[in-house]
Design a protein around this motif. Structure first.
Motif, PDB file in Angstrom:
ATOM      1  N   HIS B  65       0.735  -1.277  -0.068  1.00  0.00           N
ATOM      2  CA  HIS B  65      -0.014  -0.085  -0.047  1.00  0.00           C
ATOM      3  C   HIS B  65       1.077   1.313  -0.062  1.00  0.00           C
ATOM      4  O   HIS B  65       0.316   2.140  -0.646  1.00  0.00           O
ATOM      5  CB  HIS B  65      -0.974  -0.004   1.165  1.00  0.00           C
ATOM      6  CG  HIS B  65      -2.325  -0.713   0.851  1.00  0.00           C
ATOM      7  ND1 HIS B  65      -2.376  -1.936   0.354  1.00  0.00           N
ATOM      8  CD2 HIS B  65      -3.573  -0.197   0.836  1.00  0.00           C
ATOM      9  CE1 HIS B  65      -3.737  -2.429   0.198  1.00  0.00           C
ATOM     10  NE2 HIS B  65      -4.197  -1.167   0.402  1.00  0.00           N
ATOM     11  N   ILE B 100       1.217  -5.741  -5.952  1.00  0.00           N
ATOM     12  CA  ILE B 100      -0.108  -5.617  -5.098  1.00  0.00           C
ATOM     13  C   ILE B 100      -0.444  -7.036  -4.606  1.00  0.00           C
ATOM     14  O   ILE B 100      -0.502  -7.963  -5.483  1.00  0.00           O
ATOM     15  CB  ILE B 100      -1.108  -4.973  -5.909  1.00  0.00           C
ATOM     16  CG1 ILE B 100      -0.545  -3.661  -6.634  1.00  0.00           C
ATOM     17  CG2 ILE B 100      -2.419  -4.719  -5.137  1.00  0.00           C
ATOM     18  CD1 ILE B 100      -1.762  -3.108  -7.752  1.00  0.00           C
ATOM     19  N   HIS B 102      -3.097  -8.804  -4.248  1.00  0.00           N
ATOM     20  CA  HIS B 102      -4.152  -9.599  -5.046  1.00  0.00           C
ATOM     21  C   HIS B 102      -3.452 -10.427  -6.284  1.00  0.00           C
ATOM     22  O   HIS B 102      -3.702 -11.391  -6.646  1.00  0.00           O
ATOM     23  CB  HIS B 102      -5.465  -8.937  -5.729  1.00  0.00           C
ATOM     24  CG  HIS B 102      -6.008  -8.112  -4.371  1.00  0.00           C
ATOM     25  ND1 HIS B 102      -6.342  -8.888  -3.273  1.00  0.00           N
ATOM     26  CD2 HIS B 102      -6.216  -6.880  -4.151  1.00  0.00           C
ATOM     27  CE1 HIS B 102      -6.864  -7.886  -2.433  1.00  0.00           C
ATOM     28  NE2 HIS B 102      -6.650  -6.814  -2.985  1.00  0.00           N
ATOM     29  N   ASP B 121      -8.497  -7.193   2.911  1.00  0.00           N
ATOM     30  CA  ASP B 121      -8.573  -6.068   2.025  1.00  0.00           C
ATOM     31  C   ASP B 121      -9.835  -6.363   1.113  1.00  0.00           C
ATOM     32  O   ASP B 121     -10.107  -7.778   0.776  1.00  0.00           O
ATOM     33  CB  ASP B 121      -7.448  -6.134   1.131  1.00  0.00           C
ATOM     34  CG  ASP B 121      -7.271  -5.158   0.062  1.00  0.00           C
ATOM     35  OD1 ASP B 121      -6.825  -3.947   0.458  1.00  0.00           O
ATOM     36  OD2 ASP B 121      -8.161  -5.149  -1.051  1.00  0.00           O
ATOM     37  N   HIS B 123     -10.842  -5.793  -1.778  1.00  0.00           N
ATOM     38  CA  HIS B 123     -10.484  -6.413  -3.045  1.00  0.00           C
ATOM     39  C   HIS B 123     -10.005  -7.780  -3.250  1.00  0.00           C
ATOM     40  O   HIS B 123      -9.665  -8.554  -4.303  1.00  0.00           O
ATOM     41  CB  HIS B 123      -9.658  -5.524  -4.038  1.00  0.00           C
ATOM     42  CG  HIS B 123     -10.485  -4.265  -4.332  1.00  0.00           C
ATOM     43  ND1 HIS B 123     -10.384  -2.963  -3.693  1.00  0.00           N
ATOM     44  CD2 HIS B 123     -11.515  -3.891  -5.043  1.00  0.00           C
ATOM     45  CE1 HIS B 123     -10.980  -2.191  -3.927  1.00  0.00           C
ATOM     46  NE2 HIS B 123     -11.849  -2.599  -4.792  1.00  0.00           N
ATOM     47  N   SER B 297      -3.219  -0.286 -10.695  1.00  0.00           N
ATOM     48  CA  SER B 297      -3.877  -0.818  -9.514  1.00  0.00           C
ATOM     49  C   SER B 297      -4.178  -2.355  -9.718  1.00  0.00           C
ATOM     50  O   SER B 297      -3.980  -3.087 -10.617  1.00  0.00           O
ATOM     51  CB  SER B 297      -5.445  -0.243  -9.549  1.00  0.00           C
ATOM     52  OG  SER B 297      -6.460  -0.665 -10.259  1.00  0.00           O
ATOM     53  N   CYS B 298      -4.660  -3.079  -8.603  1.00  0.00           N
ATOM     54  CA  CYS B 298      -5.161  -4.283  -8.644  1.00  0.00           C
ATOM     55  C   CYS B 298      -6.348  -4.571  -9.701  1.00  0.00           C
ATOM     56  O   CYS B 298      -6.652  -5.803  -9.900  1.00  0.00           O
ATOM     57  CB  CYS B 298      -5.616  -4.811  -7.089  1.00  0.00           C
ATOM     58  SG  CYS B 298      -6.778  -3.628  -6.519  1.00  0.00           S
ATOM     59  N   CYS B 358       0.556  -0.317  -4.919  1.00  0.00           N
ATOM     60  CA  CYS B 358      -0.755   0.485  -4.732  1.00  0.00           C
ATOM     61  C   CYS B 358      -0.836   1.849  -5.655  1.00  0.00           C
ATOM     62  O   CYS B 358      -1.800   2.272  -6.170  1.00  0.00           O
ATOM     63  CB  CYS B 358      -1.528   0.496  -3.663  1.00  0.00           C
ATOM     64  SG  CYS B 358      -1.969  -1.146  -2.851  1.00  0.00           S
ATOM     65  N   CYS B 361      -3.565   5.079  -5.751  1.00  0.00           N
ATOM     66  CA  CYS B 361      -4.948   4.446  -5.854  1.00  0.00           C
ATOM     67  C   CYS B 361      -5.424   5.017  -4.454  1.00  0.00           C
ATOM     68  O   CYS B 361      -6.736   5.458  -4.575  1.00  0.00           O
ATOM     69  CB  CYS B 361      -5.024   3.026  -6.070  1.00  0.00           C
ATOM     70  SG  CYS B 361      -6.678   2.401  -5.610  1.00  0.00           S
ATOM     71  N   LEU B 362      -4.757   4.966  -3.462  1.00  0.00           N
ATOM     72  CA  LEU B 362      -5.330   5.516  -2.138  1.00  0.00           C
ATOM     73  C   LEU B 362      -4.837   6.491  -1.787  1.00  0.00           C
ATOM     74  O   LEU B 362      -5.167   6.980  -0.624  1.00  0.00           O
ATOM     75  CB  LEU B 362      -5.372   4.437  -1.173  1.00  0.00           C
ATOM     76  CG  LEU B 362      -4.086   3.944  -0.274  1.00  0.00           C
ATOM     77  CD1 LEU B 362      -4.139   3.062   0.805  1.00  0.00           C
ATOM     78  CD2 LEU B 362      -3.168   3.539  -1.307  1.00  0.00           C
ATOM     79  N   ASN B 380     -10.230   1.464  -9.113  1.00  0.00           N
ATOM     80  CA  ASN B 380     -11.779   0.897  -8.917  1.00  0.00           C
ATOM     81  C   ASN B 380     -12.587   1.884  -7.935  1.00  0.00           C
ATOM     82  O   ASN B 380     -13.587   1.747  -7.714  1.00  0.00           O
ATOM     83  CB  ASN B 380     -11.407  -0.279  -8.254  1.00  0.00           C
ATOM     84  CG  ASN B 380     -10.546  -0.534  -7.043  1.00  0.00           C
ATOM     85  OD1 ASN B 380     -10.660   0.351  -6.380  1.00  0.00           O
ATOM     86  ND2 ASN B 380      -9.804  -1.602  -6.932  1.00  0.00           N
ATOM     87  N   ARG B 386     -10.495  10.327  -2.218  1.00  0.00           N
ATOM     88  CA  ARG B 386      -9.815   8.908  -2.480  1.00  0.00           C
ATOM     89  C   ARG B 386      -8.500   9.165  -2.864  1.00  0.00           C
ATOM     90  O   ARG B 386      -7.360   8.333  -2.369  1.00  0.00           O
ATOM     91  CB  ARG B 386     -10.687   7.809  -3.224  1.00  0.00           C
ATOM     92  CG  ARG B 386      -9.890   6.589  -3.555  1.00  0.00           C
ATOM     93  CD  ARG B 386      -9.595   5.713  -2.639  1.00  0.00           C
ATOM     94  NE  ARG B 386      -9.151   4.460  -3.029  1.00  0.00           N
ATOM     95  CZ  ARG B 386      -8.837   3.252  -2.264  1.00  0.00           C
ATOM     96  NH1 ARG B 386      -9.717   3.356  -1.054  1.00  0.00           N
ATOM     97  NH2 ARG B 386      -8.415   2.417  -2.683  1.00  0.00           N
TER      98      ARG B 386
HETATM   99  S1  SF4 Z   1      -7.737  -0.688  -4.463  1.00  0.00           S
HETATM  100 FE1  SF4 Z   1      -5.845   0.326  -4.576  1.00  0.00          FE
HETATM  101  S2  SF4 Z   1      -4.950   0.512  -2.535  1.00  0.00           S
HETATM  102 FE2  SF4 Z   1      -6.635  -1.067  -2.643  1.00  0.00          FE
HETATM  103  S3  SF4 Z   1      -5.195  -3.117  -3.124  1.00  0.00           S
HETATM  104 FE3  SF4 Z   1      -6.080  -2.332  -5.057  1.00  0.00          FE
HETATM  105  S4  SF4 Z   1      -4.443  -1.064  -5.801  1.00  0.00           S
HETATM  106 FE4  SF4 Z   1      -4.078  -1.270  -3.595  1.00  0.00          FE
END
Ligand code: SF4
Lengths: 164, 419
Positions: B65, B100, B102, B121, B123, B297-298, B358, B361-362, B380, B386
């Motif tokens: 992250h 990441i 995932h 998490d 996702h 991102s994931c 990540c 993304c966050l 996402n 965000r």
């Molecule tokens: S949504 Fe964004 S912060 Fe969350 S695991 Fe996926 S890439 Fe990382």
């Protein structure tokens, strides 16, 4: 368990990024998190809030990330309970694990305005809007989940179990 | 009794012959994943007061992250996590730079059809693309899993999504899942297991399917399962770790609802600020100015996403008004993208490549937005605040839309780039 507090009302889809923004997720102590609760949505939340106040919200409260800090910061900011039309599932579990009562009742949400006083009886599964003198039922909560809430969360519940 | 995939997996994991939706089961967890939030899990785990974790082989920890550490507090958290994994002998630890969580889980062969997977998490649903029941949980639930290997679940009802039709050029699985979320809403799948099938899904690559299972979480999905097929078997042959069973729904299994979508003429889709279900076809938004474009991102930081973006960016230059940030989902995606020449195309076009993870993304580093700025992003979530300031606007779109928009400096239909 009986709770009483004044309602603070929000809309639908209140997500975890507005409850506790990502920049605070390095914090793991509730007292560090609480002052930032709801910061992205309602920057005055923490200052205007009185311990025991009840968040009243629409559908899908707590949608988004799995961050347990969202439930932690609300609990330690002093939120007595959250009454919503529905909860996102991870938030729902996290709140129970933190010992924060989460209650589903569409009727109560529709009929309650900001600052109305609510009285919530978890055992009888009743919500009373004291200001408007109205009563509502809530979605029943399975008994073992009630046990977790009453114990103050999953950790104290597990500790109680291992000692009994 | 006829059952869905979700019901069969939960029955197997809780040692029952069958389970009914609504029933609460105590299930054995096959795999438990955490990331930078391991610090919080370990704090809670200490309170439960256990000498050992239930099974150090079944815990995977990936730092992704805030990597490499963006602040001193993060650095200290990462340090605590490294000490924790050493103390508890957690071998499946992937330190900063691997990618990441995932993506790393799948690449390293941890995911199989039929597994019950939990991750701290949301996702975690991504692993559903391999026919697993995979779902996000919070830190306290994870501390309980580390201690007992078990977790309670309410058996969800299943929604069936039958998706048919051929995708046209530069229309991708991202567009399909955004379109679906626009139709069913941000809580359209809350508490539900989703199953995706139909010829569109069958024809999709694994990368594309992972987009569906990942982004479906934004409709509240508890699990987002795609029945496994030969593509999955071939993928796993290269990474085999354990034996597994392919699990499918029974013919007459009971779905709460089934949806049918013919996506033949679907246009690229955009989720507009700041609701995930505020979805519109790109043609309604063309010309909307952007300051930043994010590919990663994931959801959409995989090789296939880089292939389509480089197809559009080849021999082109990104608008001077736009910062384009590219984030490979993993080290292996990065390496392959170098080999295939995608990274060179991005760099020549003027993009910034950051390390696998990540990324922005966050909203913590590597491209945080200022008030009043707009971004088109393949990530996402478009919640307020965000990706930075709460006054920044986030538009979500496919990698093709991100690339086309980066060139023009405004939201652009990637189909306009077809010569
Ligand atoms: S949504 Fe964004 S912060 Fe969350 S695991 Fe996926 S890439 Fe990382």
């Amino acid at each position: 368990m009986i709770l009483k507090g004044k309602a603070i009302k929000y809309g639908n889809d209140i997500n975890t990024d507005v409850i506790i923004p990502g920049r605070y997720l390095n914090f793991v102590k509730p007292e560090e998190l609480a002052p930032h609760a709801m910061e992205n949505l309602d920057p005055d939340f923490f200052s205007k809030f009185t311990k025991g106040d009840v968040i009243v919200a629409g559908q899908n409260f707590g949608c988004g990330s799995s961050r347990e800090q969202a439930a932690m910061c609300l609990k330690y900011a002093g939120v007595g309970a959250i009454v919503a039309k529905s909860f996102a599932r991870i938030f729902y579990r996290n709140a129970i694990n933190q010992g924060l009562p989460v209650i589903e009742s569409s009727e109560a949400v529709d009929a309650t305005d900001n600052k109305d006083v609510l009285l919530i009886d978890l055992d009888k599964e009743l919500i009373k809007n004291v200001t408007k003198n109205l009563r509502f039922t809530m979605q029943p909560v399975p008994e073992f989940l009630q046990g977790i809430i009453t114990a103050g969360g999953l950790v104290p519940w597990l500790q109680e179990k291992s000692h009994s | 009794m006829a059952s869905t995939i979700a019901e069969k997996i939960l029955a197997r994991a809780s040692g029952k012959k069958e389970v009914k939706s609504g029933e609460i089961v105590d299930a054995n967890i096959d795999l438990a994943m955490s990331h930078d939030n391991t610090t919080l899990v370990s704090e809670i785990f200490k309170e439960i007061d256990k000498e050992n974790v239930w099974n150090s082989q079944r815990i995977v920890i990936v730092l992704d992250h805030r990597t490499p550490a963006n602040t001193i507090t993060t650095a200290e958290n990462h340090k605590l996590i490294r000490e924790f994994v050493k103390k508890y002998n957690i071998k499946n630890f992937f330190d900063v730079g691997e990618g990441i969580c995932h993506q790393v889980l799948t690449e390293k062969g941890f995911i199989h059809p039929g597994m019950l997977i939990v991750g701290t998490d949301s996702h975690t649903t991504t692993a559903g693309a391999f026919g697993a029941f995979a779902t996000g949980i919070g830190a306290t639930d994870m501390a309980a899993v580390w201690s007992t290997g078990k977790l309670w679940f309410k058996v969800p009802r299943t929604l069936g999504f039958d998706i048919s039709g051929e995708l046209s050029k530069y229309v991708t699985s991202k567009d399909i899942i955004l379109y679906l979320i626009g139709k069913i809403g941000a809580d359209g799948a809350n508490y539900k297991a989703c199953e995706f099938y139909g010829d569109t899904i069958e024809n999709m690559s694994i990368d594309s399917r992972m987009v569906i299972s990942n982004q479906a979480m934004e409709a509240g999905a508890k699990a987002a399962i795609i029945p496994p097929d030969k593509k999955i078997l071939d993928y796993l042959k290269l990474r085999d770790k354990e034996s597994f069973e392919m699990i499918y729904s029974d013919q007459d299994a009971e779905y709460e609802k089934t949806f049918e979508f013919d996506i033949t003429n679907t246009e690229p889709q955009i989720a507009c600020p700041d609701k995930i279900n505020n979805v519109k076809p790109v043609s309604k938004l063309t010309g909307e100015k952007i300051n930043q474009a994010v590919l990663g991102s994931c959801t959409n930081g995989r090789l296939e996403d880089f292939a389509i973006a480089s197809d559009i960016l080849k021999d082109k230059t990104i608008s001077k008004k736009v910062r384009m940030i590219v984030v490979p989902a993993s080290r292996s995606v990065y390496l392959e993208a170098i080999k295939k020449g995608y990274i060179e195309i991005f760099l020549k076009a003027g993009a910034i490549i950051v390390n696998p993870g990540c990324g922005p993304c966050l909203g913590l580093h590597q491209g945080v937005l200022a008030d009043g700025e707009s971004v088109i992003s393949s990530t996402n979530r478009n919640y307020k605040g965000r990706m930075g300031a709460s006054g920044a606007e986030i538009y979500l779109g496919s990698p093709a839309t991100v690339a086309a928009s980066a060139i023009k400096g405004e939201i652009t239909n990637p189909k306009d780039m077809i010569l």
